[in-house]
Design a protein around this motif. Sequence first.
Motif, mmCIF file in Angstrom:
data_model
loop_
_atom_site.group_PDB
_atom_site.id
_atom_site.type_symbol
_atom_site.label_atom_id
_atom_site.label_comp_id
_atom_site.label_asym_id
_atom_site.label_seq_id
_atom_site.Cartn_x
_atom_site.Cartn_y
_atom_site.Cartn_z
ATOM 1 N N ASP A 107 -10.238 46.307 1.961
ATOM 2 C CA ASP A 107 -10.550 46.497 -0.092
ATOM 3 C C ASP A 107 -8.852 46.488 -0.624
ATOM 4 O OD1 ASP A 107 -10.414 48.428 0.429
ATOM 5 O OD2 ASP A 107 -12.518 48.550 0.041
ATOM 6 N N GLY A 108 -8.355 46.809 0.172
ATOM 7 C CA GLY A 108 -6.724 47.175 -0.682
ATOM 8 C C GLY A 108 -6.048 46.166 -0.520
ATOM 9 N N LYS A 109 -4.747 46.468 -1.807
ATOM 10 C CA LYS A 109 -3.096 45.661 -1.466
ATOM 11 C C LYS A 109 -3.028 44.724 -0.086
ATOM 12 C CE LYS A 109 1.382 45.723 -2.908
ATOM 13 N NZ LYS A 109 2.567 47.293 -4.614
ATOM 14 N N LYS A 110 -2.963 43.748 -0.819
ATOM 15 C CA LYS A 110 -1.686 42.754 0.499
ATOM 16 C C LYS A 110 -0.755 43.088 0.204
ATOM 17 C CE LYS A 110 -6.733 39.836 0.441
ATOM 18 N NZ LYS A 110 -7.082 38.344 0.320
ATOM 19 N N THR A 140 3.081 39.542 -5.884
ATOM 20 C CA THR A 140 3.788 38.493 -7.275
ATOM 21 C C THR A 140 5.050 38.150 -7.262
ATOM 22 O OG1 THR A 140 3.582 40.743 -9.101
ATOM 23 C CG2 THR A 140 4.710 39.533 -9.189
ATOM 24 N N GLU A 141 5.575 38.867 -5.898
ATOM 25 C CA GLU A 141 7.430 38.115 -5.018
ATOM 26 C C GLU A 141 6.839 37.054 -4.611
ATOM 27 O OE1 GLU A 141 11.136 37.685 -4.576
ATOM 28 O OE2 GLU A 141 9.627 38.341 -5.957
ATOM 29 N N MET A 145 8.075 33.096 -5.362
ATOM 30 C CA MET A 145 8.421 31.938 -4.153
ATOM 31 C C MET A 145 8.348 31.060 -3.716
ATOM 32 S SD MET A 145 9.147 35.327 -1.204
ATOM 33 C CE MET A 145 9.846 33.859 -0.068
ATOM 34 N N MET A 146 6.593 30.929 -4.152
ATOM 35 C CA MET A 146 5.850 29.830 -3.792
ATOM 36 C C MET A 146 6.003 28.759 -5.634
ATOM 37 S SD MET A 146 4.415 29.029 -0.770
ATOM 38 C CE MET A 146 6.573 30.339 -0.455
ATOM 39 N N VAL A 147 6.090 29.038 -6.628
ATOM 40 C CA VAL A 147 7.133 28.386 -7.559
ATOM 41 C C VAL A 147 8.279 27.619 -7.103
ATOM 42 C CG1 VAL A 147 7.307 28.825 -9.680
ATOM 43 C CG2 VAL A 147 5.387 29.918 -9.191
ATOM 44 N N PHE A 236 -3.865 34.128 2.132
ATOM 45 C CA PHE A 236 -4.670 35.793 2.582
ATOM 46 C C PHE A 236 -3.695 36.030 1.349
ATOM 47 C CE2 PHE A 236 -2.036 39.680 3.099
ATOM 48 C CZ PHE A 236 -2.972 39.483 3.632
ATOM 49 N N PHE A 237 -3.211 35.651 -0.131
ATOM 50 C CA PHE A 237 -3.299 36.027 -0.895
ATOM 51 C C PHE A 237 -4.074 35.529 -2.083
ATOM 52 C CE2 PHE A 237 1.108 37.055 0.045
ATOM 53 C CZ PHE A 237 1.063 38.308 -0.181
ATOM 54 N N PHE A 238 -4.995 34.185 -2.429
ATOM 55 C CA PHE A 238 -5.542 33.644 -2.885
ATOM 56 C C PHE A 238 -6.263 33.342 -2.779
ATOM 57 C CE2 PHE A 238 -1.282 33.795 -4.130
ATOM 58 C CZ PHE A 238 -0.795 33.736 -5.249
ATOM 59 N N SER A 239 -7.130 33.258 -1.447
ATOM 60 C CA SER A 239 -8.697 32.726 -1.104
ATOM 61 C C SER A 239 -8.875 33.947 -0.418
ATOM 62 C CB SER A 239 -8.483 31.299 0.155
ATOM 63 O OG SER A 239 -7.770 30.292 -0.617
ATOM 64 N N GLU A 240 -8.985 34.392 1.008
ATOM 65 C CA GLU A 240 -9.075 35.509 1.321
ATOM 66 C C GLU A 240 -9.922 36.413 0.905
ATOM 67 O OE1 GLU A 240 -7.467 36.984 5.012
ATOM 68 O OE2 GLU A 240 -6.678 34.480 4.804
#
Length: 240
Positions: A107-110, A140-141, A145-147, A236-240
């Motif tokens: 439940d912590g930082k990814k 954030t990074e 990168m994806m942007v 992993f960052f935005f859906s899980e």
Amino acid sequence: MQKLIPFLIILSILIPNKNTAQDKGVAIAGAVGALAAIGAGVAAVEQMKERAELTATEWLLANNPNINNFSLKTVDFQGKKLKDMSSTSVITFKIQEFTPNNKPELDGKKQVLLGFTSHGWINEYGIDFNKVKWFLIDETEWTNMMVSYVKVASGEKDNHLIRSTLTEGKIVNKGVKLKSKLTIPFYQLTGDMYVVTDYSNEMKFIYNEKSLGIFLKDTRDLVQIKRGSLIELHEFFFSE
């Protein structure tokens, strides 16, 4: 063992039922030898994966003393042929922190750890992890990168639109979707076409058919992250 079952089925089909006993014996011996070679290859890849995970964990411990409780899982290592892994590639890991307790939840930082390999990182002596360049990337990074990647892959220039679509939607093979609608479609390119953008002092991003190419300026290596791995890391960052 599950990976060998399809080979057993195929071999049972290929070996004729009406062969003589001697022919059957030769065929079966050949099949056993082939399976042994396949099994050895699978075992070698699994061993290399375990070593890669160990090395990634050691790198994380040595370079990030503030991370004390974490899970590290490999995203992209299996499925590569041994001959392909000897050249440049990228090994990807998902990292998430947690609070220690009985049966803890992640439940912590990814973060994502990318290990870029150089030519010859696998040789007759095994794995040379000195030829791996590591990048630890937080949410954030990753978004930055994806942007940049979406810009070069689609031609869309609106930073706010791209960022909001990425955080609320998902990356798919054809672009970025938001609520099942393809909001930002990617260019349809042939395999020999490339679109390039200068991302940072360390990297250039290259959009090619169904992949994100990353050119490392320091080593002059061009590596590709498969679209499937890219999608999994973003989820992993935005859906899980």
